[in-house]
Design a protein around this motif. Sequence first.
Motif, PDB file in Angstrom:
ATOM      1  N   ALA A   3       6.291  16.807  10.360  1.00 58.21           N
ATOM      2  CA  ALA A   3       6.513  15.221  10.677  1.00 58.21           C
ATOM      3  C   ALA A   3       7.648  15.175  10.544  1.00 58.21           C
ATOM      4  O   ALA A   3       7.866  13.579  11.092  1.00 58.21           O
ATOM      5  CB  ALA A   3       5.605  15.076   9.316  1.00 58.21           C
ATOM      6  N   SER A   4       8.362  15.745   9.154  1.00 59.91           N
ATOM      7  CA  SER A   4       9.868  14.614   9.493  1.00 59.91           C
ATOM      8  C   SER A   4      10.761  14.925  10.038  1.00 59.91           C
ATOM      9  O   SER A   4      11.596  14.587  10.712  1.00 59.91           O
ATOM     10  CB  SER A   4      10.270  15.596   7.969  1.00 59.91           C
ATOM     11  N   ALA A   6      -5.098   7.746  20.242  1.00 62.89           N
ATOM     12  CA  ALA A   6      -4.779   8.986  19.393  1.00 62.89           C
ATOM     13  C   ALA A   6      -4.900  10.667  20.143  1.00 62.89           C
ATOM     14  O   ALA A   6      -3.852  10.989  19.960  1.00 62.89           O
ATOM     15  CB  ALA A   6      -5.283   8.741  18.290  1.00 62.89           C
ATOM     16  N   GLU A  23      18.343   6.094   0.645  1.00 65.97           N
ATOM     17  CA  GLU A  23      18.283   7.361   1.582  1.00 65.97           C
ATOM     18  C   GLU A  23      19.146   8.077   0.749  1.00 65.97           C
ATOM     19  O   GLU A  23      18.905   9.958   0.955  1.00 65.97           O
ATOM     20  CB  GLU A  23      18.810   6.730   2.321  1.00 65.97           C
ATOM     21  N   THR A  77       6.654  -6.932   8.402  1.00 67.34           N
ATOM     22  CA  THR A  77       6.943  -8.435   8.539  1.00 67.34           C
ATOM     23  C   THR A  77       6.330  -8.984   7.711  1.00 67.34           C
ATOM     24  O   THR A  77       5.019  -8.868   8.029  1.00 67.34           O
ATOM     25  CB  THR A  77       7.947  -9.443   9.379  1.00 67.34           C
ATOM     26  N   ALA A  78       6.151  -9.428   6.066  1.00 67.73           N
ATOM     27  CA  ALA A  78       4.567 -10.198   5.101  1.00 67.73           C
ATOM     28  C   ALA A  78       5.258 -11.692   5.649  1.00 67.73           C
ATOM     29  O   ALA A  78       5.789 -12.895   5.231  1.00 67.73           O
ATOM     30  CB  ALA A  78       5.315  -9.782   4.455  1.00 67.73           C
ATOM     31  N   LYS A 109      -2.274  13.291  20.954  1.00 70.21           N
ATOM     32  CA  LYS A 109      -2.291  14.616  20.264  1.00 70.21           C
ATOM     33  C   LYS A 109      -1.977  15.658  21.176  1.00 70.21           C
ATOM     34  O   LYS A 109      -0.979  16.461  21.099  1.00 70.21           O
ATOM     35  CB  LYS A 109      -3.372  15.095  19.582  1.00 70.21           C
ATOM     36  N   GLU A 141       8.936  21.614   3.562  1.00 71.69           N
ATOM     37  CA  GLU A 141       7.637  20.861   3.499  1.00 71.69           C
ATOM     38  C   GLU A 141       6.670  21.118   2.878  1.00 71.69           C
ATOM     39  O   GLU A 141       6.008  21.089   2.381  1.00 71.69           O
ATOM     40  CB  GLU A 141       7.005  20.149   4.356  1.00 71.69           C
ATOM     41  N   ALA A 185      18.350  -0.132   0.072  1.00 72.93           N
ATOM     42  CA  ALA A 185      18.212   0.737   1.015  1.00 72.93           C
ATOM     43  C   ALA A 185      18.483   2.185   1.241  1.00 72.93           C
ATOM     44  O   ALA A 185      18.207   3.144   1.379  1.00 72.93           O
ATOM     45  CB  ALA A 185      17.626   0.286   2.292  1.00 72.93           C
ATOM     46  N   GLN A 196       5.799   6.215  18.096  1.00 70.08           N
ATOM     47  CA  GLN A 196       4.305   4.894  17.052  1.00 70.08           C
ATOM     48  C   GLN A 196       3.195   5.138  18.331  1.00 70.08           C
ATOM     49  O   GLN A 196       3.373   4.786  19.160  1.00 70.08           O
ATOM     50  CB  GLN A 196       4.901   4.305  16.249  1.00 70.08           C
ATOM     51  N   PRO A 197       1.973   5.792  17.975  1.00 67.82           N
ATOM     52  CA  PRO A 197       0.732   5.563  18.220  1.00 67.82           C
ATOM     53  C   PRO A 197      -0.259   3.816  18.499  1.00 67.82           C
ATOM     54  O   PRO A 197      -0.382   3.052  19.172  1.00 67.82           O
ATOM     55  CB  PRO A 197      -0.165   6.374  18.295  1.00 67.82           C
ATOM     56  N   ILE A 198       0.351   3.638  17.103  1.00 67.51           N
ATOM     57  CA  ILE A 198      -0.644   2.294  16.274  1.00 67.51           C
ATOM     58  C   ILE A 198       0.886   2.127  15.881  1.00 67.51           C
ATOM     59  O   ILE A 198       1.470   2.846  15.073  1.00 67.51           O
ATOM     60  CB  ILE A 198      -1.017   2.828  15.434  1.00 67.51           C
ATOM     61  N   LYS A 199       0.753   0.356  15.832  1.00 64.61           N
ATOM     62  CA  LYS A 199       1.865  -0.535  15.266  1.00 64.61           C
ATOM     63  C   LYS A 199       1.740  -0.998  14.019  1.00 64.61           C
ATOM     64  O   LYS A 199       0.833  -1.465  14.265  1.00 64.61           O
ATOM     65  CB  LYS A 199       2.943  -1.307  16.259  1.00 64.61           C
ATOM     66  N   ARG A 200       2.503  -0.137  12.578  1.00 66.64           N
ATOM     67  CA  ARG A 200       2.170  -1.696  11.466  1.00 66.64           C
ATOM     68  C   ARG A 200       2.870  -2.739  11.993  1.00 66.64           C
ATOM     69  O   ARG A 200       3.663  -2.822  12.643  1.00 66.64           O
ATOM     70  CB  ARG A 200       2.381  -0.588  10.346  1.00 66.64           C
ATOM     71  N   ILE A 201       2.674  -3.223  10.996  1.00 67.24           N
ATOM     72  CA  ILE A 201       3.365  -5.161  11.002  1.00 67.24           C
ATOM     73  C   ILE A 201       4.478  -4.821   9.856  1.00 67.24           C
ATOM     74  O   ILE A 201       3.800  -4.191   9.218  1.00 67.24           O
ATOM     75  CB  ILE A 201       2.350  -6.114  10.617  1.00 67.24           C
TER      76      ILE A 201
END
Lengths: 140, 383
Positions: A20-21, A2, A61, A34-35, A6, A88, A57, A27-32
């Motif tokens: 941020a936008s 991380a 947007e 698919t549930a 930075k 922002e 979706a 992405q440094p840390i990938k989320r999951i």
Amino acid sequence: MAKAKKKAAKAKGGSKKPTASATPPAQPIKRIRTAKGRRPYFFDDPNIDKLLAMIMALTGEVSVIRERLDTHERLAEKKQAPTSKNIEAYKPSESVDQWRVQWRAEYIARILRIVTDELERIKMQEKDDDYDKIVDEVSK
Amino acid sequence: MQRGVHDVLPTATHDEASRESFVVALKSHVATEVTGGNRLFFDTVAAPEFKRRHGYAPRNRSDVRRAMNPVPYYQMSSSLKRTTQELMWDYVGSSVERQLPALLDRAKQVTASPKGSLHLDADLPLPRYLTAVDIHCMPGNYTTDLVDGDVFAGALYDRSVYLFAMGGLGAYNDDVGRTLITALKEKFPRFHPRRILDLGCAVGHSTLPYCDAFPGSEVHAVELGAPMLRYAHARAEALGKHVHFSQQNAERTNYPDGHFDLIVSHILFHETSSKAVPRILKECHRLLAPGGITLHCEGPPWNRMSPYEASILDWDTHYNAEPYIGQVHDEDPKHLMTAAGFSPSQYLDLSVPSVTMSRYFPQLFSEGNNGIDGTWWYFGASK
Ligand SMILES: C[S@@+](CC[C@H](N)C(=O)[O-])C[C@H]1O[C@@H](n2cnc3c(N)ncnc32)[C@H](O)[C@@H]1O
């Protein structure tokens, strides 16, 4: 990891702090995403469920773009430039918030009108062949 | 109503906040304008058709589901519901993912000199009901660590519960706890527990109100998910509440007999199993001191729903990865308490108007929101 990220962001962005936008970093840390657990499909053709998911979706947007445009206009009223920094930093007032809640509700009702239309027809106790009857009647 | 903030709550950019507002608006539209209509289709189309085919009217939630599955309106409303749920996790998930490194830092900062505590047990075996599916479609469930010292699941849950409840659980999502406290104080005005235990505390939404309601009491909370607990600990410290969080299975904890005067749980049981519920209640009996009270909150009361009402909750069994939520509503709470060792004369059964929902969003909590209608139901016993 991380920390390295930075530093890299700092080096690239120079003195300008990236919002941020505006600059999505890798992405440094990938989320999951698919549930675990069966994905149910409700229509006879699962592609209809998928299409509906895409439409909703997309509807989301468009709602986001519309709100961003509204923020542009609100900033313009205050003679501020619609930079991503100003966007922002913008905090909607209570009344702007309420207007947006109302707008969203009407917008979604417009998109989903056909769904509730069917319900209204049942409530009116209208049957499909009632219409055929009137066609016959006015043609006699 | 304004969302309550704290130092470890993920923030949202302009567009992320806008997406969140959209999903709340969509959920609210589907809940108020769409899903309620299913009842009309059931009465006028699906039930008569079912009877014509089978020779009897739908008798239970499975019959209702079979009757409704072919109805186009039900298909549309179900598909919309499922998609809304997925959008919510995706919106909040992408936002939390973006800021996770910063959140991890903040969690470390606020827990640097804690007043409460956190005890983790990396070797704790997880029950199958928590590993087999990602409950209510939350990707990664309560238990996945994405990195060392992770808080992702807790952060995702904290932001999403507020959206899921459309703000109806209060600024700090603590309605279930606060409502229980209100009922408890009304019924037992002189009761003042020395030690309190909250089972399946998630990120401590319902736990924290006990700190203020019973000053001087020690508040403990157990939970299976490590990232939930780390976040819960950080959140409690950020909000200045002293709670002792511990990674343990509520079916069998390591506290001594008779250690607590008050043991509570809030919307926990429906996410466990028919084998776990009796074990958790037996554990409550073991942990409770004489004169103690145990109370457990669920949505609508178990065991007294019409087949149609039961089918509303059962939707989540089949379509929202809540495998036990249908069956749990068939359990007999009084029988369970007696089997756990409590005396039938000490059985408690209360339906209490929610302290926030009934005030803010009475119209939303209908079929569209799992039959939760502004009333919480609590069962339990004193010892
Ligand atoms: C719906 S959440 C509870 C919400 C929380 N009590 C509140 O009021 O905000 C269910 C939680 O119970 C936890 N859980 C499930 N089974 C458990 C068990 N046997 N022991 C401890 N925690 C458990 C899950 O990990 C999850 O975080």
